[in-house]
Every structure is written in C-alpha cells, then in structure tokens.
Design a protein around this motif. Structure first.
Motif, PDB file in Angstrom:
ATOM      1  N   VAL A 168      93.882  46.168 128.913  1.00 34.42           N
ATOM      2  CA  VAL A 168      94.193  46.150 130.343  1.00 34.42           C
ATOM      3  C   VAL A 168      92.869  45.920 131.074  1.00 34.42           C
ATOM      4  N   CYS A 196      95.585  46.080 136.331  1.00 32.09           N
ATOM      5  CA  CYS A 196      96.944  45.652 136.017  1.00 32.09           C
ATOM      6  C   CYS A 196      97.726  46.847 135.467  1.00 32.09           C
ATOM      7  N   ASP A 197      99.039  46.714 135.461  1.00 29.79           N
ATOM      8  CA  ASP A 197      99.889  47.778 134.935  1.00 29.79           C
ATOM      9  C   ASP A 197     100.183  47.608 133.455  1.00 29.79           C
ATOM     10  N   VAL A 198      99.960  46.413 132.933  1.00 30.41           N
ATOM     11  CA  VAL A 198     100.260  46.133 131.523  1.00 30.41           C
ATOM     12  C   VAL A 198      99.096  45.367 130.902  1.00 30.41           C
ATOM     13  N   PRO A 242     100.795  42.417 124.377  1.00 32.67           N
ATOM     14  CA  PRO A 242     101.557  43.458 125.083  1.00 32.67           C
ATOM     15  C   PRO A 242     102.818  43.888 124.335  1.00 32.67           C
ATOM     16  N   GLU A 243     103.231  43.070 123.358  1.00 27.70           N
ATOM     17  CA  GLU A 243     104.449  43.367 122.598  1.00 27.70           C
ATOM     18  C   GLU A 243     104.156  44.124 121.301  1.00 27.70           C
ATOM     19  N   TYR A 256      98.451  39.196 128.662  1.00 27.16           N
ATOM     20  CA  TYR A 256      99.395  38.566 127.748  1.00 27.16           C
ATOM     21  C   TYR A 256      98.715  37.852 126.581  1.00 27.16           C
TER      22      TYR A 256
END
Length: 199
Positions: free
Chosen positions: A160, A95-97, A141-142, A100
């Motif tokens: 990730v 994944c790129d991020v 992710p935040e 969640y």
C-alpha cells in the motif's frame, strides 16, 4: 510530450499580502510523475486515492508575480502551506488497498531481518512464482492474507503506497522543503506556501 511542473514559494507579508519569494524552477526538479501524483494528484498512473494536496485550485490571494506567470494552457493548480507540509505523516497509507500491479521488495537488512527495499512494477518472475505458490494466477491484492513470494534472496509482498515511498521527504523535493522551512522561520508556518501548476 508531457506536462511539466511550475510554481512558486510565497510568503505572506505584513498586511496579509502574499509575495513570490522563490520560483520553483530554481530547484531544477525533473518530471517525477509518481511524486507529483502523491503530492498533487497529477500524473503517475499509480491509482493514489488520497494525494496530499490535490485539486485545491489557485488561492484567491495569489501573489501578483505568480498570477502573471500562469498561462491559459496550464492546469491542475494547487497549493499547500508549510504548516500543512511539515505536518504530513509520510508513512500513512495513500490508498485503501494494495497497488494492483506493484509489489514491495524486502531484502535482508544489516541486523538480519527483512527491510523494505523498494516498490516495483510486478516482475513476470514474481507473478509466475505467485501462481505456482497460490495455485492460480493472482495479482498482488488478490494474494491470500499474509501471502508473499520469496525469490532470489528477496521477499515480495503486496504494498500500500505511502508518501515516503513516492516522494520521500529527504529525496529530490528536500531542497524545496528546506527553503520553505527557512522562510517559515522568518514569516511563520502558516505564512509560507507552495503553489504549483502543470502545463
């Protein structure tokens, strides 16, 4: 109810014809939805962006035994040769991020440093600790760059996903890979493939 996996290991014989060598059901694989999502893009719900062997359909030259085994209700057909599987970088990001609602858990290792232990669905205690630490209710992710939460002797960080986390090559699929490697020693890496489907 849910989907089950089925499939075959095939070899390409002299003359270029593919033949079924081993039925995937022989290996007694269970419903490993996270591994399925990682490998074949089916199930799981983790949001893997780059499954390893996703959505290829059935090979045009599928073995006759395999073709006769597939019912109309089965779906998500895909395949991979042993050459492709043996070349997988199991530590490359899928994944790129960061995920969640998942965190990675690091624990002290034998040498004293932190070692990746596992990934897990975000525990409420970690979410609460993150809110206290960062001053607002944030999902992993935040979190601020480099943000992590220390709790009960472990450290939690955004993660990730990699193939090693979801379908480790020495895990439940290891007997499948070993069987393919044995066939490849006879037929060659490009002449052994795994074909799977779900239903």
């Amino acid at each position: 109810m849910g989907a089950d996996i089925d499939g075959v290991i095939e070899t390409r014989e002299t003359g270029g014809v593919w033949e079924t060598e081993i039925d995937l059901l022989t290996f007694g694989l269970t419903r490993e939805r996270y591994a399925w999502e990682c490998l074949f893009g089916n199930g799981g719900g983790l949001g893997v962006q780059r499954p390893l062997f996703d959505g290829r359909g059935l090979p045009d030259d599928l073995s006759e035994v395999a073709r006769e085994s597939i019912g109309d209700w089965e779906h998500s057909h895909t395949y991979a040769t042993w050459a492709e599987i043996s070349a997988v970088d199991w530590d490359a990001p899928l994944c790129d991020v960061p995920a969640y609602s998942v965190v990675g858990e690091w624990r002290p290792g034998p040498a004293g440093g932190l070692v990746f232990h596992d990934w897990l669905w975000l525990p409420a205690a970690v979410l609460d600790a993150a809110e206290e630490l960062f001053g607002e209710d944030l999902m992993p992710p935040e979190w601020p760059p480099g943000g992590e939460v220390a709790l009960h002797g472990a450290v939690y960080r955004p993660v990730v996903f990699t193939a090693r986390m979801l379908a480790p090559p020495d895990g439940n699929w290891a007997p499948v890979w070993a069987a393919m490697a044995e066939q490849a020693a006879v037929y060659g890496d490009d002449n052994v493939r795994l074909v799977v489907w779900f239903g």
